[in-house]
Design a protein around this motif. Structure first.
Motif, PDB file in Angstrom:
ATOM      1  N   THR A   2       0.822  -1.206   0.000  1.00 39.50           N
ATOM      2  CA  THR A   2       0.000   0.000   0.000  1.00 39.50           C
ATOM      3  C   THR A   2       0.862   1.265   0.000  1.00 39.50           C
ATOM      4  O   THR A   2       1.993   1.262   0.496  1.00 39.50           O
ATOM      5  CB  THR A   2      -0.931   0.019   1.235  1.00 39.50           C
ATOM      6  OG1 THR A   2      -1.478   1.323   1.353  1.00 39.50           O
ATOM      7  CG2 THR A   2      -0.199  -0.303   2.516  1.00 39.50           C
ATOM      8  N   TYR A   4       0.037   3.706   1.748  1.00 45.36           N
ATOM      9  CA  TYR A   4      -0.211   4.338   3.044  1.00 45.36           C
ATOM     10  C   TYR A   4      -0.010   3.345   4.190  1.00 45.36           C
ATOM     11  O   TYR A   4      -0.944   3.044   4.941  1.00 45.36           O
ATOM     12  CB  TYR A   4      -1.653   4.890   3.084  1.00 45.36           C
ATOM     13  CG  TYR A   4      -2.013   5.640   1.825  1.00 45.36           C
ATOM     14  CD1 TYR A   4      -1.343   6.823   1.485  1.00 45.36           C
ATOM     15  CD2 TYR A   4      -2.999   5.168   0.960  1.00 45.36           C
ATOM     16  CE1 TYR A   4      -1.647   7.503   0.317  1.00 45.36           C
ATOM     17  CE2 TYR A   4      -3.310   5.847  -0.205  1.00 45.36           C
ATOM     18  CZ  TYR A   4      -2.632   6.998  -0.531  1.00 45.36           C
ATOM     19  OH  TYR A   4      -2.936   7.660  -1.684  1.00 45.36           O
ATOM     20  N   LEU A   8      -2.813   2.723   7.302  1.00 44.77           N
ATOM     21  CA  LEU A   8      -3.658   1.528   7.251  1.00 44.77           C
ATOM     22  C   LEU A   8      -3.226   0.445   8.245  1.00 44.77           C
ATOM     23  O   LEU A   8      -3.729  -0.671   8.230  1.00 44.77           O
ATOM     24  CB  LEU A   8      -3.690   0.985   5.819  1.00 44.77           C
ATOM     25  CG  LEU A   8      -4.240   1.992   4.789  1.00 44.77           C
ATOM     26  CD1 LEU A   8      -4.136   1.453   3.377  1.00 44.77           C
ATOM     27  CD2 LEU A   8      -5.685   2.377   5.098  1.00 44.77           C
ATOM     28  N   ASN A  20      -7.425   0.461  11.438  1.00 47.33           N
ATOM     29  CA  ASN A  20      -6.526   1.448  10.809  1.00 47.33           C
ATOM     30  C   ASN A  20      -6.425   2.676  11.706  1.00 47.33           C
ATOM     31  O   ASN A  20      -6.987   2.697  12.802  1.00 47.33           O
ATOM     32  CB  ASN A  20      -7.024   1.815   9.402  1.00 47.33           C
ATOM     33  CG  ASN A  20      -8.479   2.248   9.423  1.00 47.33           C
ATOM     34  OD1 ASN A  20      -8.864   3.115  10.191  1.00 47.33           O
ATOM     35  ND2 ASN A  20      -9.301   1.597   8.595  1.00 47.33           N
ATOM     36  N   GLU A 298      -0.877  10.216   5.694  1.00 45.84           N
ATOM     37  CA  GLU A 298       0.271   9.308   5.731  1.00 45.84           C
ATOM     38  C   GLU A 298       1.547  10.068   6.126  1.00 45.84           C
ATOM     39  O   GLU A 298       2.317   9.597   6.964  1.00 45.84           O
ATOM     40  CB  GLU A 298       0.439   8.633   4.360  1.00 45.84           C
ATOM     41  CG  GLU A 298       1.623   7.690   4.230  1.00 45.84           C
ATOM     42  CD  GLU A 298       1.554   6.456   5.134  1.00 45.84           C
ATOM     43  OE1 GLU A 298       0.460   6.082   5.577  1.00 45.84           O
ATOM     44  OE2 GLU A 298       2.637   5.882   5.410  1.00 45.84           O
ATOM     45  N   GLU A 326      -7.399   2.319   0.639  1.00 47.08           N
ATOM     46  CA  GLU A 326      -6.922   0.930   0.776  1.00 47.08           C
ATOM     47  C   GLU A 326      -6.722   0.255  -0.568  1.00 47.08           C
ATOM     48  O   GLU A 326      -5.841  -0.581  -0.728  1.00 47.08           O
ATOM     49  CB  GLU A 326      -7.981   0.105   1.529  1.00 47.08           C
ATOM     50  CG  GLU A 326      -7.864   0.134   3.015  1.00 47.08           C
ATOM     51  CD  GLU A 326      -9.066  -0.576   3.662  1.00 47.08           C
ATOM     52  OE1 GLU A 326      -9.082  -0.621   4.880  1.00 47.08           O
ATOM     53  OE2 GLU A 326      -9.974  -1.053   2.950  1.00 47.08           O
ATOM     54  N   THR A 327      -7.577   0.592  -1.519  1.00 47.50           N
ATOM     55  CA  THR A 327      -7.572  -0.146  -2.779  1.00 47.50           C
ATOM     56  C   THR A 327      -6.902   0.637  -3.915  1.00 47.50           C
ATOM     57  O   THR A 327      -7.206   0.405  -5.090  1.00 47.50           O
ATOM     58  CB  THR A 327      -9.022  -0.524  -3.172  1.00 47.50           C
ATOM     59  OG1 THR A 327      -9.824   0.656  -3.082  1.00 47.50           O
ATOM     60  CG2 THR A 327      -9.601  -1.582  -2.269  1.00 47.50           C
ATOM     61  N   GLY A 328      -6.035   1.574  -3.544  1.00 47.72           N
ATOM     62  CA  GLY A 328      -5.253   2.311  -4.559  1.00 47.72           C
ATOM     63  C   GLY A 328      -6.113   3.214  -5.425  1.00 47.72           C
ATOM     64  O   GLY A 328      -5.799   3.447  -6.590  1.00 47.72           O
TER      65      GLY A 328
END
Ligand code: NAP
Ligand code: SF4
Length: 668
Positions: A2, A4, A8, A20, A298, A326-328
Motif C-alpha cells: 500500500t 499508506y 492503514l 486502521n 500518511e 486501501e484499494t489504490g
C-alpha cells in the motif's frame, strides 16, 4: 504493497484493535436531537462504517440538561435515550464498524438560560450568562458524565469521547480566562484541571476497563489567558493516569479569532502541536485539523506527529474515503474542500448538515442514485459544478450521457475559484469529476458549443450553461476588466486597483490581488499563532504582511462588506481584508470611470464626490444566467431541464448547483 502503510496499520488498544489509524471526528449533523431522526443518523454512520473508518465518533450529546447546546438539543441522560441509541450502534456494528459517543457539556457556550460554568462569565458567542457552579454543582456535573458513560455502554457504544476542548465546559475550567474560582476547582493549574481528571477517572470507573475512552484535549487554546504548554502536558499525563485510552487533539476555542479549519488554513497546519505532546504520554494520540487526503495523513503519521488522524468533514464528502485509500483509488476520493458551506454554516444556522460536494451526506435514506430501468440518451450542456454533478450521476445510474463544454476544460466557476489564494482545494473537486467522468463513461466534448440540431437528437437535455459576468451601466465601464479577465485569463493589473462589487467574488478577487505567498511559519505569524510555552493560549498579535497593491473594495449598499458571506468563513475574509489595508467603501454611487480612475459619491444625495486614482478597475458585480438555448429547445419540443447558475444567477452558489444537478439526475 500500500501507499499508506502507516495510515492503514491496525492499532492495538489492548482490549480491542482498530483496523486502521483513521478516526471519524465528531460532527453535529442535526439528526442527533430527536430520536425519530436516529434512522437517518444510523444510515449515515453505517455508510461510513462500510467505507472502512477505524473508529467513528458521534456528534456531541450532553450528559445533562445544563450542558445542552441549545433547548431540546441532543443529550444522553436516561435509559430510554440509551435504548434509542441502539439503532445507531447496531447499524454501525452490522457494517463492521466501531463507534464512540461524544459527551459534550457546552458550559457557557450553551444557548439557553440554564447554562453553568466555572465562573459567571458570558461568552462572546452566546447571549446567556452562565451561573457559576457551587462545589456541589461541580460534583453533580462530574456525576452526570459518569452516568452518561454507563448509558453509552448500555446503548452498545464501543466507547466515549469526552469533549475537553474547543472552549466547552471542561476547557472553561482549565483556562484562567474563564476560571476565576478560588476554591478547590480553580486558582492553581492543578485545581483548574481537577475537573478534567475527575471526569476521566469517574467515566473509566463507570465504563469498566474494556471501553474506549477518548479525551479531547485542547492543546492550543488560541485565546488570551488560555493554558500554558506545561499545563497541557501535565493534563495529558493526568488524564492518561486517570484511565484515558486515547488523547485526541483540540485546536482553538470557538471564540478564537484564528482560523483553524477553513480552506485557507494550510493542510495539516496544527499537527506539530500533537507531535510535541506525543513523547510526554504513553497512550496513542490523535491529530486533527485540515487533513483531508490519504497522502497528507500518511505524511503526518510517517513523520511521527501522531498515532492516528481525525477527520470529520472528509467523511461527509466521501463515505468511502478509507476503502478508496486501501484499494489504490485515492484519485477517486471526493475531497472535502473545507468550504463549510453545507456543513458548519448549516449547523450554526440550526439547519441539517450536508456537504457541498456530496449532497447525499445526511440524506442517505432519501437521495439515492439507483440504477435506471430505462436508459436514455441525455445531453448535459456546461461542465461547471451543476453540469458535472448531473452528468456523472446520470451516467452512474446507467444513462448514456454526453457532456458539452464550450471552454477548453471542465470546472466552470470552480476553475476560477481554484485560482484564488487559499481556495486551491477547489481543484480537488475538478480532479474528482475528471476521474468520475472516466469511470462512469460520460462522453466529454470540450471546446464545443452544443447547437440545437445536435441537442434535438437526445431523449432529454440538461442545461447547465452557467452565468456570464454582469456589466453594470457605469459611464466608461469599457475601461474596466471583469473578474474572469483577471483571475482566469491573467490580465495585467496595476498597483492601485478599485474592485466594484463586494460579494463573495469581489472579496475573493481582493484577496487574489493582495496576496503574498507565505510558508507555514509565515501563515502562523500572519494570524498570531505562537508557542503556548511562550505565551498563554499560544496566541499573540497578528503580523500581517503588507501587500504590494493598494486596493479599494466598493459596494452600493451601506451595510458592512462581507455580510452575506458564510457564518464560519466570513469573519476570516473580513479579518484578512482589514489586515491587508484594503480600503472598504460602502454606500457608494459610481459616477464614471475614466483614465484618472473611478469617480464616486456617497448616499442618495450624491455627496462627498471623490476620485479613486487607480490603474485598474475590476468589475465583480454579480452574474446573469446564460439561457439562450432554453426557448429554442422548447420550440423544438425537446425535454429540457435548467439547473445551476443558468437557472438562478442571483444565488449563484455551488452548493445549490451540485445539489440540484444530483437531485435531477436521481429522477430522470
Ligand atoms: P454577489 O454576491 O451577488 O455580489 C455582487 C456584488 O455586486 C454585490 O456587492 C452587489 O452589491 C454588486 N452589484 C450588483 N449589481 C450591481 C450593479 N448593477 N452595479 C454595481 N454593483 C452591483 O455575487 P458574486 O460576488 O459574483 O458571488 C456570486 C455567488 O458566488 C455568491 O452568491 C456566493 O454564493 C458565491 N461565492 C461565495 C464566496 C464566499 O462565500 N466566500 C466566494 C465566491 C463566490 P451592491 O449592489 O451593494 O453594490
Ligand atoms: Fe467539506 Fe465543504 Fe463538504 Fe463541509 S460542505 S464537508 S467543508 S466540502
Amino acid at each position: 504493497m500500500t501507499a499508506y502503510p502507516n495510515l492503514l496499520k491496525p492499532l492495538d488498544l489492548g482490549f480491542t484493535t482498530l483496523p486502521n489509524r483513521v478516526l471519524m471526528g465528531s460532527m453535529h449533523t442535526g439528526n442527533e436531537d430527536r430520536a425519530k431522526d436516529f434512522d437517518k443518523l444510523a444510515a449515515y454512520f453505517a455508510e461510513r462504517a462500510r467505507g472502512g473508518v477505524g473508529l467513528i465518533v458521534t456528534g456531541g450529546f450532553s450528559p445533562n440538561l445544563a450542558g445542552s447546546l441549545y433547548p431540546f438539543s441532543s443529550k444522553l441522560t436516561t435509559h430510554r435515550e440509551a435504548r434509542d441509541h441502539r439503532t445507531i450502534t447496531q447499524a454501525v456494528h452490522e457494517n463492521g464498524g466501531k463507534i464512540a459517543v461524544q459527551l459534550l457539556h457546552a458550559g457557557r457556550y450553551g444557548y439557553h438560560p440554564f447554562t453553568v460554568s466555572a465562573s459567571a462569565l458570558k461568552s462572546p458567542i452566546s447571549k446567556f450568562r452562565p451561573r457559576a457552579l457551587s462545589d456541589r454543582g461541580v460534583r453533580a456535573q462530574v456525576d452526570a458524565f459518569a452516568r452518561a458513560t454507563a448509558l453509552a455502554r448500555e446503548a452498545g457504544y464501543d466507547g466515549i469521547e469526552i469533549m475537553g476542548s474547543e472552549g466547552y465546559f471542561i476547557n472553561q475550567f482549565l483556562a484562567p480566562r474563564t476560571n476565576k474560582r478560588t476554591d478547590g476547582w480553580g486558582g492553581t493549574p492543578e485545581n483548574r484541571r481537577r475537573i478534567a481528571v475527575e471526569v476521566v477517572r469517574r467515566c473509566r470507573e463507570a465504563a469498566g476497563p474494556d471501553f474506549v475512552l477518548i479525551y479531547r484535549l485542547s492543546m492550543l487554546d488560541l485565546v488570551e489567558d488560555g493554558q500554558t504548554w506545561d499545563e497541557v502536558v501535565a493534563l495529558g499525563q493526568e488524564v492518561e493516569a486517570a484511565g484515558a485510552t486515547i488523547i485526541n487533539t483540540g485546536i482553538g476555542w470557538h471564540e478564537a479569532r484564528v482560523p483553524t479549519i477553513v480552506t485557507s488554513v494550510p493542510r495539516a497546519a496544527f499537527t506539530n502541536v500533537t507531535a510535541k505532546l506525543r513523547p510526554h504520554v504513553g497512550i496513542p494520540v490523535v491529530t486533527s485539523n485540515r487533513i483531508n487526503m490519504p497522502q497528507v495523513a500518511e505524511e503526518v503519521l510517517a513523520r511521527g506527529d501522531a498515532d492516528m488522524v481525525s477527520m470529520a468533514r472528509p467523511f461527509l464528502a466521501d463515505p468511502e474515503w478509507v476503502r478508496k485509500a486501501e484499494t489504490g483509488r485515492s484519485d477517486e476520493i471526493n475531497t472535502c474542500i473545507a468550504c463549510n458551506q453545507a456543513c458548519l454554516d448549516h449547523t450554526f444556522a440550526l439547519k441539517k448538515a450536508s456537504c457541498m460536494v456530496n449532497p447525499r451526506a445526511g440524506n442517505e435514506t432519501t437521495l439515492r442514485l439507483l440504477p435506471t430501468r430505462r436508459a436514455k440518451r441525455v445531453a448535459v450542456v456546461g461542465a461547471g459544478p451543476a453540469g458535472l454533478a448531473a452528468a456523472t450521476s446520470l451516467a452512474e445510474r446507467g444513462h448514456a450521457v454526453e457532456l458539452f463544454e464550450a471552454d477548453d476544460d471542465i470546472g466552470g466557476q470552480f476553475a476560477i475559484a481554484r485560482r484564488i489564494p487559499g481556495k486551491e482545494e477547489f481543484a480537488e473537486t475538478i480532479r474528482y469529476y475528471r476521474r468520475r467522468i472516466e469511470l462512469t463513461g460520460v462522453k466529454l466534448h470540450l471546446n464545443r458549443k452544443a447547437d440545437t440540431d445536435t441537442l434535438a437528437d437526445f431523449d432529454e437535455v440538461v442545461l447547465a450553461t452557467g452565468v456570464t459576468p454582469r456589466i453594470p451601466e457605469i459611464p466608461g465601464v469599457e475601461h474596466a476588466l471583469s473578474y474572469v479577465d483577471v483571475v482566469r485569463r491573467g490580465a495585467p493589473v496595476g498597483d492601485r486597483v478599485a474592485v466594484i462589487g463586494a460579494g463573495g467574488i469581489g472579496v475573493d478577487v481582493t484577496e487574489f490581488l493582495t496576496h503574498t505567498s507565505l510558508d507555514l511559519d509565515g501563515w502562523r505569524s500572519e494570524w498570531g499563532v505562537t508557542d503556548p510555552a511562550q505565551v498563554r493560549g499560544g496566541v499573540t498579535a497578528p503580523k500581517p504582511v503588507k501587500p504590494a497593491r493598494q486596493v479599494y473594495l466598493l459596494q452600493r449598499k451601506s451595510s458592512k462588506i462581507g455580510k452575506g458571506l458564510g457564518k464560519t468563513t466570513g469573519w476570516v475574509h473580513r479579518a484578512a481584508l482589514a489586515a491587508k489595508g484594503v480600503e472598504q467603501l460602502t454606500g457608494v454611487n459610481y459616477e464614471r470611470i475614466d483614465e484618472r480612475g473611478v469617480h464616486i459619491s456617497f448616499g442618495p444625495k450624491r455627496e462627498r464626490p471623490r476620485v479613486l486614482e487607480v490603474d485598474t478597475v475590476v468589475v465583480c458585480a454579480g452574474q446573469e444566467s446564460v439561457r439562450d438555448l432554453v426557448d429554442v429547445l422548447a420550440e423544438r419540443g425537446v425535454v429540457t431541464h435548467v439547473i445551476g447558475g443558468a437557472d438562478v444567477a442571483a444565488e449563484l452558489d455551488a452548493k445549490r448547483a451540485i445539489d440540484q444537478g444530483t437531485r435531477l439526475a436521481a429522477t430522470i
